[in-house]
Design an enzyme around this catalytic site. Structure first.
Site, PDB file in Angstrom:
ATOM      1  CG  ASP A 166      -2.209   0.850   0.904  1.00 45.79           C
ATOM      2  OD1 ASP A 166      -2.160   1.689  -0.019  1.00 45.79           O
ATOM      3  OD2 ASP A 166      -3.221   0.706   1.614  1.00 45.79           O
TER       4      ASP A 166
HETATM    5  C1  BGC Z   1      -5.000   3.310   0.053  1.00 38.52           C
HETATM    6  C2  BGC Z   1      -5.200   2.247  -0.988  1.00 38.52           C
HETATM    7  C3  BGC Z   1      -5.052   2.824  -2.367  1.00 38.52           C
HETATM    8  C4  BGC Z   1      -3.714   3.504  -2.488  1.00 38.52           C
HETATM    9  C5  BGC Z   1      -3.448   4.077  -3.846  1.00 38.52           C
HETATM   10  C6  BGC Z   1      -3.744   4.114  -0.190  1.00 38.52           C
HETATM   11  O1  BGC Z   1      -3.671   5.224   0.641  1.00 38.52           O
HETATM   12  O2  BGC Z   1      -4.948   2.711   1.330  1.00 38.52           O
HETATM   13  O3  BGC Z   1      -6.455   1.643  -0.817  1.00 38.52           O
HETATM   14  O4  BGC Z   1      -5.185   1.813  -3.314  1.00 38.52           O
HETATM   15  O5  BGC Z   1      -3.647   4.541  -1.530  1.00 38.52           O
HETATM   16  O6  BGC Z   1      -4.236   5.162  -4.107  1.00 38.52           O
END
Ligand code: BGC
Length: 724
Positions: free
Chosen positions: A267
């Site tokens: 993530d």
């Molecule tokens: C979120 C994810 C997301 C990623 C990319 C993160 O902050 O937890 O769910 O896919 O950002 O945008």
């Protein structure tokens, strides 16, 4: 479509399907890569709509494997051309994006759509969103979000399918199938992100291995079985081991036990976050922990590409680990090359958005038949900060959705009433206002009207990431607004727009009609008005329990019983100040008609043949299937759709089992007076759980089966599982 120029890659990409991509093609490409280029493939960076000059320069040097948040084919093509013509190895890029509930056409949030209990619908909306995203150059979505959530304080409950692992698994698989027609999917956030303690985002998840396996992991397993291309490792730790540096999770369980051969992406900076978690003292150490645990792509930390080369050269990270991660990234790229995205059809997609919005609406209360409303009422008052609000109806992830595409509730109502009906509108207050200055207009409008429709709830960004709440009432002065309007004596219909279960005690006691619409997307106003006027009979169900008080949380239907189940006696498991039951249980939702259940029968499929099934007790061998048959009748005066739900309880087992577990459901549409015999099937292996030794087992004994309209009601029967 990507057009790789490099001969080796062309061979690799043409060796399709990817599952069968010959290892020697990958190996010969790997053999040509420098260590820097290998680590570059593992590097994933966010762009602001298009690649920056610095990012483009990194792409040219082969130091980027993928970009996300690049939108529009002119932008994806521009930087991909640099990758495929100007970088040494000419390897194309992955283009990721969060396509959570629509790309250009915004659908209901997943929590709402899950309430339709309709996997075919979830597959269709994911397919449509995938087509729209692919047409804008995206080839990889960070969806479906398959985290089970039992805590409505957690803002991300809006992005998932609620609290039930069975429904969550069916929807995870459906969405994977839908997206992967045109783009790669990602099951996220692996794992147990939804178990964040106290509902506070990013918080620790301290859960037992059994709960992890039985509640939080099944939707991921279902996504893997449906062929999902990638998984995203979560921010949280599980019992002290962060999910983005957890070798047991990503390597042993996911790859060895489940046989997943796709790619794991971290993530957003979750690799760097291993430092504040406290399991790494430096960026390089954080990178080593993550990569060796099996996290292949580093989103946004730039740690792999910037710090790991010396560790590989010094032997602290085996080259084989790097090679394997690179192979997985290249295989994902080959999968992208094999996709044949289908062009989106905007008219069909808009119609699908209407259908999804209709099916997602949950009627929570309808005392005295206030609903459906008479269109020809002389005066209707429409009140509240969300009544004519476009942006918030789009919900937390509106990607390329445009507020101007949204039909508001006010518009939906106005476009349906005859010219003779006067629609009065008053905002009353803003969502989080502290001022009651607008109340007078709202009260005056309500006084003049036959009915007052209040559209209240949360701002779209009060759900989603980093949007945990500690109180779950209506924000700002909305509760006072509701009470002020109700005090006029004009019947009130409360329309809720929100991303989580709310605490609705006053409304549940005092407001005759309550309709939960969540965030329905572009068709919010049309679908809501159709329900208000009875053109559509609501059929959505709750997939997350509505508590009576925040102090009851976590509150979910499939809990264990305790040694002292709640009863009249003081020394039982309950509260002294609030009932132990929820306000609205999982699976709950009303209709404008009524349904009756009768003649519940269970039989082993092996003995089914005659039309007359015997009532229990019924014996089921370990490889048998149970047939559960019930008659459902529409006892009201309108056509309606019922979600017939099947729950099971294992009475005595070596490990205490939940009081009920959803094991099947069926959406049935019945005309007034119509009755239908519904059969739901249950295989003995569906009764398996993790035993004392953490192995899956079906234990013999007595089971109870419940069939009904929600998790708290229904007919009951019993059956036995017996070994021959
Ligand atoms: C979120 C994810 C997301 C990623 C990319 C993160 O902050 O937890 O769910 O896919 O950002 O945008």
């Amino acid at each position: 479509m990507l057009r790789p120029r490099h001969a080796l890659l062309a061979v690799l990409l043409s060796a399709l399907p990817i599952a069968a991509a010959p290892a020697q093609n990958l190996d010969s490409l790997l053999a040509r890569m420098t260590l820097e280029e290998k680590l570059g493939q593992l590097n994933l960076l966010s762009a602001g709509g298009r690649a920056s000059p610095e990012q483009t320069a990194l792409v040219r040097r082969g130091l980027v494997g993928g970009l996300f948040n690049v939108i529009g084919t002119e932008n994806t093509r521009a930087v991909d051309r640099v990758a495929t013509t100007e970088s040494r190895l000419k390897i194309p890029l992955l283009f990721g994006l969060d396509v959570i509930h629509g790309f250009r056409t915004i659908f209901p949030i997943p929590l709402a759509e899950a309430g339709a209990f309709d996997p075919e619908l979830a597959e269709a909306t994911a397919r449509a969103a995938g087509r729209e995203a692919a047409a804008a150059g995206v080839n990889w979505t960070y969806a479906p979000m398959v985290d089970i959530a039992r805590d409505p304080r957690w803002g991300r409950i809006a992005e998932g399918s609620g609290e039930d692992p069975y429904l969550g698994s069916l929807l995870a698989a459906a969405r994977v199938r839908g997206f992967q027609e045109s783009i790669l999917a990602t099951a996220k956030h692996f794992a147990a992100y939804g178990a964040a303690e106290a509902g506070r985002d990013y918080n620790t998840a301290d859960i037992s291995e059994r709960t992890l396996r039985e509640v939080y992991l099944p939707p991921f397993k279902a996504a893997v079985d449906a062929g999902v291309a990638t998984l995203m490792s979560a921010f949280n730790d599980i019992g002290g081991v962060p999910a983005s540096g957890n070798a047991w999770l990503t390597d042993t369980l996911l790859r060895r036990d489940w046989g997943f051969n796709g790619m794991v992406v971290s993530d957003w900076t979750s690799v760097a976050e291993l430092i504040p978690h406290g399991i790494a003292g430096s960026r390089a150490e954080a990178g080593r922990r993550a990569l060796t645990a099996g996290v292949d792509m580093d989103m946004q930390s730039s740690i792999y590409v910037e710090t790991l080369a010396p560790l590989v050269q010094g032997g602290r990270i085996p080259m084989a680990v790097v090679d394997e991660a690179v192979r997985r990234v290249l295989r994902a790229k080959a999968r992208v090359a094999a996709l044949k995205p289908v062009a989106p059809n905007p008219v069909e997609i808009r119609a699908l958005a209407r259908r999804a919005a209709r099916e997602s609406i949950v009627l929570l209360k309808n005392e005295g038949g206030v609903l459906p409303l008479d269109k020809a009422a002389p005066v209707i008052a429409v009140i509240g900060p969300l009544a004519d609000n476009r942006l918030d109806a789009l919900g937390p992830w509106h990607t390329e959705g445009k507020p101007e595409d949204v039909v508001t509730v006010l518009q939906g109502i106005k476009s349906r009433v005859p010219a003779s009906t006067q629609v009065l509108y008053a905002q009353g207050a803003g969502i989080e206002d502290t001022s009651t200055a607008g109340f007078a207009d709202a009260v005056a409008a309500a006084r003049r009207a036959k009915v007052a429709i209040l559209v209240l709830g949360e701002r779209h960004d009060m759900s989603g990431e980093a949007a945990s709440r500690s109180s779950l009432g209506l924000p700002g002065v909305q509760q006072q607004l509701l009470e002020a309007v109700a005090a006029t004596g004009t019947p009130v219909v409360l329309i809720l727009m929100n991303g989580r279960p709310l605490i609705l005690e006053w409304a549940a006691e005092h407001v005759p009609a309550i309709v939960e619409t969540w965030y329905l997307g572009v068709e919010a106003g049309n679908a809501t008005a159709e329900v208000l006027f009875g053109e559509v009979n609501p059929s959505g169900r709750l997939v997350a329990t509505f508590p009576r008080s925040v102090g009851q949380i976590p509150l979910y239907y499939n809990h264990r019983n305790t040694g002292r189940p709640p009863a009249g006696d003081k020394f039982t498991s309950k509260y002294i100040d609030v009932p132990v039951t929820p306000r609205y249980p999982f699976g709950y939702g009303l209709s404008y008609t009524t349904f009756a259940y009768r003649d519940l029968k269970v039989a082993s499929r092996t003995t089914v043949g005659s039309r007359d099934l015997q009532a229990g007790p019924v014996r089921l061998g370990p490889s048998d299937t149970l047939s559960v048959v019930v008659t459902v009748a529409n006892t009201g005066s309108r056509e309606g759709t019922e979600v017939v739900q099947l729950y099971v309880r294992d009475e005595v087992a070596s490990v205490a089992r939940p009081v009920r577990e959803l094991k099947g459901f069926s959406r049935v549409t019945l005309k007034p007076g119509e009755a239908r015999r519904i059969e739901l099937r249950l295989a003995a292996r569906d009764l398996a759980f993790y035993g004392l030794d953490m192995k899956r087992v079906v234990e013999p004994g007595t089971f109870r089966v419940f069939v009904g309209p929600n998790s708290a009601e229904g007919l009951e029967a019993t059956f036995e599982v017996a070994y021959p």
